[in-house]
Design a protein around this motif. Sequence first.
Motif, PDB file in Angstrom:
ATOM      1  N   GLY A  14       0.802  -1.218   0.000  1.00 14.09           N
ATOM      2  CA  GLY A  14       0.000   0.000   0.000  1.00 14.09           C
ATOM      3  C   GLY A  14       0.831   1.261   0.000  1.00 14.09           C
ATOM      4  O   GLY A  14       0.289   2.371   0.015  1.00 14.09           O
ATOM      5  N   ARG A  15       2.155   1.124  -0.013  1.00 18.64           N
ATOM      6  CA  ARG A  15       3.048   2.282   0.020  1.00 18.64           C
ATOM      7  C   ARG A  15       3.962   2.341  -1.203  1.00 18.64           C
ATOM      8  O   ARG A  15       4.868   3.164  -1.264  1.00 18.64           O
ATOM      9  N   GLY A  16       3.700   1.455  -2.183  1.00 13.72           N
ATOM     10  CA  GLY A  16       4.552   1.403  -3.361  1.00 13.72           C
ATOM     11  C   GLY A  16       4.280   2.551  -4.326  1.00 13.72           C
ATOM     12  O   GLY A  16       3.300   3.281  -4.201  1.00 13.72           O
ATOM     13  N   THR A  17       5.155   2.693  -5.308  1.00 13.69           N
ATOM     14  CA  THR A  17       5.044   3.744  -6.323  1.00 13.69           C
ATOM     15  C   THR A  17       4.501   3.151  -7.616  1.00 13.69           C
ATOM     16  O   THR A  17       4.981   2.120  -8.078  1.00 13.69           O
ATOM     17  N   ASP A  18       3.507   3.804  -8.172  1.00 11.75           N
ATOM     18  CA  ASP A  18       2.986   3.408  -9.479  1.00 11.75           C
ATOM     19  C   ASP A  18       3.767   4.206 -10.526  1.00 11.75           C
ATOM     20  O   ASP A  18       3.551   5.407 -10.705  1.00 11.75           O
ATOM     21  N   TYR A  19       4.675   3.531 -11.240  1.00  9.60           N
ATOM     22  CA  TYR A  19       5.580   4.220 -12.154  1.00  9.60           C
ATOM     23  C   TYR A  19       4.919   4.595 -13.480  1.00  9.60           C
ATOM     24  O   TYR A  19       5.555   5.234 -14.319  1.00  9.60           O
ATOM     25  N   SER A  20       3.664   4.225 -13.660  1.00  9.26           N
ATOM     26  CA  SER A  20       2.933   4.675 -14.844  1.00  9.26           C
ATOM     27  C   SER A  20       2.382   6.081 -14.638  1.00  9.26           C
ATOM     28  O   SER A  20       1.866   6.700 -15.575  1.00  9.26           O
ATOM     29  N   VAL A  21       2.490   6.576 -13.409  1.00 13.25           N
ATOM     30  CA  VAL A  21       1.990   7.907 -13.068  1.00 13.25           C
ATOM     31  C   VAL A  21       3.156   8.761 -12.592  1.00 13.25           C
ATOM     32  O   VAL A  21       4.022   8.281 -11.857  1.00 13.25           O
ATOM     33  N   TYR A  22       3.183  10.014 -13.023  1.00 15.23           N
ATOM     34  CA  TYR A  22       4.223  10.926 -12.530  1.00 15.23           C
ATOM     35  C   TYR A  22       3.600  12.280 -12.202  1.00 15.23           C
ATOM     36  O   TYR A  22       2.883  12.856 -13.026  1.00 15.23           O
ATOM     37  N   ARG A  23       3.867  12.740 -11.015  1.00 10.67           N
ATOM     38  CA  ARG A  23       3.404  14.059 -10.590  1.00 10.67           C
ATOM     39  C   ARG A  23       4.627  14.951 -10.371  1.00 10.67           C
ATOM     40  O   ARG A  23       5.466  14.663  -9.516  1.00 10.67           O
ATOM     41  N   MET A  24       4.695  15.990 -11.138  1.00  9.54           N
ATOM     42  CA  MET A  24       5.839  16.887 -11.026  1.00  9.54           C
ATOM     43  C   MET A  24       5.809  17.648  -9.707  1.00  9.54           C
ATOM     44  O   MET A  24       4.745  17.916  -9.149  1.00  9.54           O
ATOM     45  N   THR A  25       6.990  18.000  -9.236  1.00  5.41           N
ATOM     46  CA  THR A  25       7.092  18.879  -8.078  1.00  5.41           C
ATOM     47  C   THR A  25       6.674  20.286  -8.506  1.00  5.41           C
ATOM     48  O   THR A  25       6.653  20.599  -9.705  1.00  5.41           O
ATOM     49  N   PRO A  26       6.327  21.162  -7.560  1.00  4.47           N
ATOM     50  CA  PRO A  26       5.966  22.537  -7.934  1.00  4.47           C
ATOM     51  C   PRO A  26       7.053  23.240  -8.744  1.00  4.47           C
ATOM     52  O   PRO A  26       6.740  23.994  -9.676  1.00  4.47           O
ATOM     53  N   VAL A  27       8.310  22.981  -8.407  1.00  3.47           N
ATOM     54  CA  VAL A  27       9.416  23.608  -9.146  1.00  3.47           C
ATOM     55  C   VAL A  27       9.462  23.097 -10.582  1.00  3.47           C
ATOM     56  O   VAL A  27       9.618  23.872 -11.537  1.00  3.47           O
ATOM     57  N   GLN A  28       9.321  21.775 -10.752  1.00  9.23           N
ATOM     58  CA  GLN A  28       9.335  21.190 -12.094  1.00  9.23           C
ATOM     59  C   GLN A  28       8.153  21.697 -12.919  1.00  9.23           C
ATOM     60  O   GLN A  28       8.312  22.026 -14.103  1.00  9.23           O
ATOM     61  N   ALA A  29       6.965  21.750 -12.306  1.00  7.82           N
ATOM     62  CA  ALA A  29       5.784  22.215 -13.026  1.00  7.82           C
ATOM     63  C   ALA A  29       5.934  23.684 -13.430  1.00  7.82           C
ATOM     64  O   ALA A  29       5.601  24.068 -14.560  1.00  7.82           O
ATOM     65  N   ALA A  30       6.446  24.516 -12.512  1.00  6.35           N
ATOM     66  CA  ALA A  30       6.622  25.937 -12.811  1.00  6.35           C
ATOM     67  C   ALA A  30       7.650  26.143 -13.918  1.00  6.35           C
ATOM     68  O   ALA A  30       7.445  26.957 -14.831  1.00  6.35           O
ATOM     69  N   ALA A  31       8.749  25.384 -13.854  1.00  4.19           N
ATOM     70  CA  ALA A  31       9.793  25.510 -14.881  1.00  4.19           C
ATOM     71  C   ALA A  31       9.279  25.063 -16.241  1.00  4.19           C
ATOM     72  O   ALA A  31       9.539  25.709 -17.266  1.00  4.19           O
ATOM     73  N   SER A  32       8.524  23.959 -16.276  1.00  6.39           N
ATOM     74  CA  SER A  32       7.983  23.457 -17.543  1.00  6.39           C
ATOM     75  C   SER A  32       6.973  24.430 -18.132  1.00  6.39           C
ATOM     76  O   SER A  32       6.984  24.706 -19.342  1.00  6.39           O
TER      77      SER A  32
END
Length: 260
Positions: A14-32
């Motif tokens: 229940g704590r694993g990462t689903d690698y088919s999904v990616y959520r950018m950090t606020p810095v990454q989203a702002a830069a993009s």
Amino acid sequence: MKSRKYKENRGLTGRGTDYSVYRMTPVQAAASAAAGGAGGALAFSIFFGAGIPAAAAAAAGAAAGVKYGTKFFKERRNSELTMQFKDLLESIASSLSAGQNIPCSIESALTDLKQIYGDKSLIVKETSAIADGMRNNLNPEELFGDFALRSGQKDIRTFAETFSVCNRSGGNMRDVIIRTTRILSEKMQTEKEISVIASKGRNQLWLMTVMPFIIIPMLKTLGEDGVSGNNIITVVVKAVGAVIIAGAVFAGKRITDIRM
């Protein structure tokens, strides 16, 4: 009919990462968004001039920048995971060669990976989850299978399937892991060589893409009315040119994006 909302696969713990999904950090989203917005506004201004439509182009560019940025960071994360996974297999194979069993080999690999990548790295989190699951009497086949399913990567899935068959049939696990590690290393080396070869084509593609945005301002400085003016004919011609450039970039990326 409404489509069902995708539910992320958090794995057995229940704590694993689903690698088919990616959520950018606020810095990454702002830069993009900033990069895409600036690019869209600049491209529109060079072709048609500044104004309210340029603001709309900036908004469209920002949305495209976020979409492309998500894809870029997701692919970079998956590539990083594959490379780290190879080191996991090498560490497990080394421990098995020393006479340790699977649980002890995974614990030893976890210690090694923490020293190499740190506690917050992708592979340390996944290896730690596998080790915790085995301490709670979960089957290692299920744990590796769960990791492979969430990773969405063919190499990891193939290893998990081979591991399951070998573990059930009492095969030589050390040889299986060594061979898998060697195949992964050879594949990574081949992909690197292909990337170097394809980079020449990508550089030429981007050079040809940028050239119109350099030539048009130069022509405007020379007083070319056909370029600087915005009547019906010139707008249509410029719009068609922009569509052709966008199509060429899309086609060029598809051609130079070589995957194994």
